[in-house]
Design a protein around this motif. Sequence first.
Motif, short mmCIF file in Angstrom:
data_model
loop_
_atom_site.label_atom_id
_atom_site.label_comp_id
_atom_site.label_asym_id
_atom_site.label_seq_id
_atom_site.Cartn_x
_atom_site.Cartn_y
_atom_site.Cartn_z
N VAL A 13 0.84 -1.21 0.00
CA VAL A 13 0.00 0.00 0.00
C VAL A 13 0.87 1.25 0.00
CG1 VAL A 13 -1.64 1.32 1.38
CG2 VAL A 13 -1.99 -1.12 1.03
N VAL A 14 1.90 1.26 0.79
CA VAL A 14 2.80 2.43 0.85
C VAL A 14 3.52 2.61 -0.49
CG1 VAL A 14 4.91 3.31 1.93
CG2 VAL A 14 3.08 2.38 3.35
N SER A 15 3.91 1.52 -1.12
CA SER A 15 4.58 1.62 -2.42
C SER A 15 3.66 2.19 -3.49
CB SER A 15 5.07 0.24 -2.86
OG SER A 15 6.02 -0.26 -1.95
N VAL A 16 2.44 1.75 -3.51
CA VAL A 16 1.48 2.27 -4.49
C VAL A 16 1.23 3.75 -4.23
CG1 VAL A 16 -0.93 2.15 -5.24
CG2 VAL A 16 0.39 0.06 -4.97
N GLY A 17 1.07 4.12 -2.98
CA GLY A 17 0.87 5.54 -2.63
C GLY A 17 2.06 6.39 -3.02
N ALA A 18 3.26 5.90 -2.76
CA ALA A 18 4.47 6.66 -3.11
C ALA A 18 4.59 6.81 -4.63
CB ALA A 18 5.69 5.96 -2.54
N ALA A 19 4.27 5.76 -5.36
CA ALA A 19 4.34 5.84 -6.82
C ALA A 19 3.35 6.87 -7.34
CB ALA A 19 4.07 4.47 -7.43
N ALA A 20 2.15 6.91 -6.77
CA ALA A 20 1.15 7.90 -7.19
C ALA A 20 1.63 9.32 -6.92
CB ALA A 20 -0.18 7.63 -6.50
N VAL A 21 2.23 9.52 -5.76
CA VAL A 21 2.74 10.86 -5.42
C VAL A 21 3.85 11.26 -6.38
CG1 VAL A 21 4.02 12.14 -3.66
CG2 VAL A 21 2.04 10.78 -3.01
N VAL A 22 4.75 10.34 -6.70
CA VAL A 22 5.85 10.65 -7.63
C VAL A 22 5.29 11.04 -8.99
CG1 VAL A 22 7.75 9.60 -8.91
CG2 VAL A 22 7.58 9.29 -6.45
N VAL A 23 4.30 10.31 -9.48
CA VAL A 23 3.71 10.63 -10.79
C VAL A 23 3.07 12.00 -10.76
CG1 VAL A 23 1.84 9.99 -12.36
CG2 VAL A 23 3.40 8.25 -11.51
#
Length: 78
Positions: A13-23
Amino acid sequence: MTMVYLSLAVTAVVSVGAAAVVVLVRRQRRRMGSSSEAQRIEAAATSGIRDARRQAHAYWYFNDGGGLSAVRDRDSRS
């Protein structure tokens, strides 16, 4: 064993959230330096998409030659 699954789920979940923020941050940085011509083109494209959606909805609503919507509405009331 349950703790391992929990930690894996939290990591995912944290990885998906971090990827969304980076995008989103990358997108925002690219948009900051747009010229007036790019803004004009984007505004024209946005209005074109909006008009196409409106026209498609009107065609869907008014081009019901078989009368199926009347039957559907009639049957849904009972």
